[in-house]
Structure formats: C-alpha cells, structure tokens
Write a protein that holds these residues in place. Structure first.
Motif, PDB file in Angstrom:
ATOM      1  N   LEU A 118      41.361  30.260  32.398  1.00 43.46           N
ATOM      2  CA  LEU A 118      40.500  29.462  33.261  1.00 43.46           C
ATOM      3  C   LEU A 118      39.764  30.392  34.225  1.00 43.46           C
ATOM      4  O   LEU A 118      40.399  31.167  34.944  1.00 43.46           O
ATOM      5  CB  LEU A 118      41.327  28.451  34.057  1.00 43.46           C
ATOM      6  CG  LEU A 118      42.111  27.420  33.245  1.00 43.46           C
ATOM      7  CD1 LEU A 118      42.990  26.582  34.157  1.00 43.46           C
ATOM      8  CD2 LEU A 118      41.169  26.526  32.452  1.00 43.46           C
ATOM      9  N   LEU A 119      38.456  30.333  34.230  1.00 44.59           N
ATOM     10  CA  LEU A 119      37.626  31.182  35.081  1.00 44.59           C
ATOM     11  C   LEU A 119      37.007  30.313  36.169  1.00 44.59           C
ATOM     12  O   LEU A 119      36.201  29.422  35.887  1.00 44.59           O
ATOM     13  CB  LEU A 119      36.537  31.860  34.253  1.00 44.59           C
ATOM     14  CG  LEU A 119      35.494  32.692  35.010  1.00 44.59           C
ATOM     15  CD1 LEU A 119      36.157  33.851  35.759  1.00 44.59           C
ATOM     16  CD2 LEU A 119      34.437  33.227  34.042  1.00 44.59           C
ATOM     17  N   TRP A 120      37.390  30.566  37.427  1.00 46.56           N
ATOM     18  CA  TRP A 120      36.888  29.763  38.540  1.00 46.56           C
ATOM     19  C   TRP A 120      35.722  30.447  39.242  1.00 46.56           C
ATOM     20  O   TRP A 120      35.744  31.651  39.528  1.00 46.56           O
ATOM     21  CB  TRP A 120      37.996  29.521  39.563  1.00 46.56           C
ATOM     22  CG  TRP A 120      37.505  28.797  40.790  1.00 46.56           C
ATOM     23  CD1 TRP A 120      37.391  27.455  40.948  1.00 46.56           C
ATOM     24  CD2 TRP A 120      37.031  29.389  42.009  1.00 46.56           C
ATOM     25  NE1 TRP A 120      36.877  27.159  42.202  1.00 46.56           N
ATOM     26  CE2 TRP A 120      36.642  28.345  42.878  1.00 46.56           C
ATOM     27  CE3 TRP A 120      36.904  30.717  42.451  1.00 46.56           C
ATOM     28  CZ2 TRP A 120      36.138  28.560  44.142  1.00 46.56           C
ATOM     29  CZ3 TRP A 120      36.385  30.938  43.719  1.00 46.56           C
ATOM     30  CH2 TRP A 120      36.017  29.866  44.561  1.00 46.56           C
ATOM     31  N   GLY A 121      34.711  29.637  39.568  1.00 46.47           N
ATOM     32  CA  GLY A 121      33.597  30.105  40.384  1.00 46.47           C
ATOM     33  C   GLY A 121      33.104  28.968  41.256  1.00 46.47           C
ATOM     34  O   GLY A 121      33.240  27.787  40.905  1.00 46.47           O
ATOM     35  N   ARG A 122      32.513  29.309  42.406  1.00 42.59           N
ATOM     36  CA  ARG A 122      32.007  28.281  43.326  1.00 42.59           C
ATOM     37  C   ARG A 122      30.726  27.621  42.831  1.00 42.59           C
ATOM     38  O   ARG A 122      30.456  26.467  43.141  1.00 42.59           O
ATOM     39  CB  ARG A 122      31.736  28.900  44.694  1.00 42.59           C
ATOM     40  CG  ARG A 122      32.966  29.259  45.492  1.00 42.59           C
ATOM     41  CD  ARG A 122      32.586  29.487  46.937  1.00 42.59           C
ATOM     42  NE  ARG A 122      33.701  29.985  47.732  1.00 42.59           N
ATOM     43  CZ  ARG A 122      34.641  29.202  48.263  1.00 42.59           C
ATOM     44  NH1 ARG A 122      34.608  27.891  48.050  1.00 42.59           N
ATOM     45  NH2 ARG A 122      35.611  29.729  48.994  1.00 42.59           N
ATOM     46  N   ASP A 123      29.920  28.372  42.078  1.00 37.26           N
ATOM     47  CA  ASP A 123      28.585  27.916  41.687  1.00 37.26           C
ATOM     48  C   ASP A 123      28.699  26.984  40.478  1.00 37.26           C
ATOM     49  O   ASP A 123      28.942  27.433  39.349  1.00 37.26           O
ATOM     50  CB  ASP A 123      27.725  29.131  41.353  1.00 37.26           C
ATOM     51  CG  ASP A 123      26.270  28.778  41.086  1.00 37.26           C
ATOM     52  OD1 ASP A 123      25.995  27.636  40.682  1.00 37.26           O
ATOM     53  OD2 ASP A 123      25.414  29.659  41.280  1.00 37.26           O
TER      54      ASP A 123
END
Length: 350
Positions: free
Chosen positions: A46-51
């Motif tokens: 799982l790769l989390w980013g704000r955008d």
C-alpha cells in the motif's frame, strides 16, 4: 576474513501487508521494490500519498508522472490517500521528507499496530528540534521497532531495477536481517549495520556537502577542488559521527562514503543541482524554486551545525554552506575564507 552470508527468515511466512508512506520518487521506487518483478512473495503493498489526484493516477496508470515520469511501476501497488487503510500493515516504510516526518508519524500513531516495525527512509535532521529521524520516531511512535534505510540511491535507477546496494541499520540484528530478506532482491541488496546513528548522521551531512560540491561545479572551480571537498567533507562527517558515538566502519560503507560520493557527483541529486544553481549565480530563492523536490541539505546545514556545537566539533565546510544558504553570505567571500584557513595535518582529528 570473509563475510558470512546472511541467513534469516522474512518477517512473516504469510503474505505481508507493507505500508509505504510517502508517494514521492523514493517512496514510489521502494513500493516497486517491495512487489516488483523480482519479488515472488505475494506481499500486499500500500503506497500512501496526500495528493488524491496523484493517488488516482498511480492506480490508473501504474506510473508516477510527477516524480518518476516514464518509469512503469508494479501493477500490484495499491495507492491510497487514507492513512486508515494502513491499519493492517505488518511493516511500515516511512518515506516522507525529514521535516514532515513528525507530523505524518503522529497521524500514523493511532493507525499502526504497536509492534509493527518502522523503517525510516528519509535522510535529514529535524530543523526545529535538531533530532535525528529515529529520535523523532521514538517520540511519536513509541514502542515500534525501528530501522534505518540509507545508502547511495537514486529513485529512478531503483525503480528501473538497476543494481543498488543499501545500508539497513538497526540495534536489533535479528530485525535487520529479517527486514533485509523481506525487502531485498537480486538488484536491491541490503547490507546490515548495527549503527543507525552513524547511518543517519552520514545521510544528513552528505546532503550539506552535496550543496558545497554543486557550488564548486557551478563556479567552475575544477575537479581537483571537488575531490578535495569530498575528502575533507568526509573528515567533517566522521568527526561528528564519532563524537556522537557512531562507528568508523559506517563512514567507509554505503551509508557513508558510498552515499557521499554519489550525491556529490551527480546532477540527479537535488542538493548537488541546487548548489550548481547557486554557483552559477542564482539566488537561494530562485535555486529552490527550480528544484525538483525538497532540498533537504538546506535544513540539515543549520541542524548539523547546532549538533556540532553541542559536541564541540568543527565543521568548516558545513558552516560555509549554512552561511550561504541560510544567512545570505556572499559566495566568493565565503569560498575565499575557506581557502584562507590554516594548513593542517590530514586526518579525522585535524
């Protein structure tokens, strides 16, 4: 004496959920490493980013056009903009910039299980507190096992599957060995260290020295000057690491000399390119605006000097960089002052 091969089991026999926190170039590359074509573990990444827009693009195109344009990423990567989705993670890679780590880790504190190992992948020193990333993480993610991933790595090359060797440092050798087996592959090769402090300080200071080397290149001062600066910069790095209780072998390894050499000689380095722009006459604001990402060495320069003062360590090159990038010192006068320093004997104690 020959080095013993690493033998260890992965973190878990069952498929593992790996949370990669930070969807920039390095986070995307590490997510690819965890489930790319050389991995057959079946682990969920799982790769989390704000955008949210970038997250949608990652899921639809399996590419990060903002940070790794043109490089295909593993289709198995699941991108998300919700930290709550990471609750099932059995391993967390924190890959946000150093100055954002406290905030993001604080948000993760209520999400991650209390025994989940956290690998710190950002290089830098927190500007406000002067603390290393492991110190920050220990405060906001108490009780989690910690490790440091460092070394000579350009994200684009890692994402393309080009051969890369890194340092994986932890005070818990068993944890480091199991992490190495979990994350490593034929082209991504972790080497163990029991000196996370030394690896962290080296990773932060090399960014400051890369700015100096960029200035040398931008000012057309020659290859001799750059070689001298790298060597004397290594001496500065070594004095600080040893004063803090780090180990000399760390300085001669991937997290020390390896990362320093790469960052100080290649235009792919944001810190080096920032220095080149300064050397060519751009002011600090213009050089920052032209950067492809966070210039961590700018923050680390002041924090490194503060740490050096606490431990009574002299760092003239780092001080010169700080004077230029944070206090408006004139470039030519600063270079002249460095060249006017007294002659000394070569050695880490010089």
């Amino acid at each position: 004496m020959a080095e013993a091969p690493l033998t260890a089991a992965p973190l878990t026999i069952a498929p593992l959920t790996i949370a990669v926190v930070g969807a920039g170039a390095w986070g995307s590359a590490l997510a690819h490493v965890c489930c790319g074509p050389q991995k057959n573990s079946g682990d969920r990444v799982l790769l989390w980013g704000r955008d949210a827009e970038l997250v949608a693009t990652l899921n639809a195109r399996h590419e990060n056009p903002a940070y790794l344009p043109g490089i295909p990423l593993a289709e198995a990567i699941e991108a998300t903009d919700s930290l709550a989705d990471l609750a099932a993670a059995g391993l967390c890679l924190l890959v946000v910039p150093a100055q954002a780590l406290r905030e993001v880790a604080g948000e993760l504190a209520g999400v991650l299980q209390p025994d989940v190992p956290v690998v710190l992948c950002a290089k830098g020193i927190e500007a406000e507190s002067g603390k290393l990333m492991t110190e920050v993480a220990a405060e906001v993610l108490p009780g989690r096992p910690l490790a440091v991933l460092s070394g000579p790595t350009f994200a684009a090359e890692v994402a393309r599957g080009l051969p890369t060797a890194v340092t994986l440092a932890s005070g818990d050798r068993d944890l480091a060995a199991r992490l190495a087996v979990t994350l490593g592959s034929r082209s991504f090769r972790p080497y163990l260290s029991d000196d996370p402090l030394g690896a962290e300080i080296a990773g932060a200071v090399k960014n400051v020295l890369a700015i100096a080397c960029g200035i040398v290149a931008g000012r057309a001062l020659g290859d001799n000057a750059r070689a001298a600066l790298i060597t004397r910069g290594l001496a500065e790095m070594s004095r600080l690491v040893l004063a803090r209780g780090g180990k000399p072998e760390t300085l001669m390894g991937l997290a020390g000399l390896g990362d320093l050499t790469l960052t100080c000689t290649a235009t792919q380095s944001r810190n080096y390119s920032f220095g080149v722009a300064l050397g060519r006459g751009d002011d600090v604001a213009a050089a920052i605006a032209a950067s492809r990402g966070v210039v961590e060495g700018r923050f680390s320069a002041a924090a490194t000097l503060a740490m050096a003062r606490t431990f009574d360590v002299e760092l003239p090159i780092c001080a010169a960089v700080d004077a230029v990038v944070n206090h408006g010192a004139a470039l030519d006068e600063t270079i002249a002052a460095l060249l006017a320093r007294p002659f000394k004997a070569e050695g880490f104690s010089a």
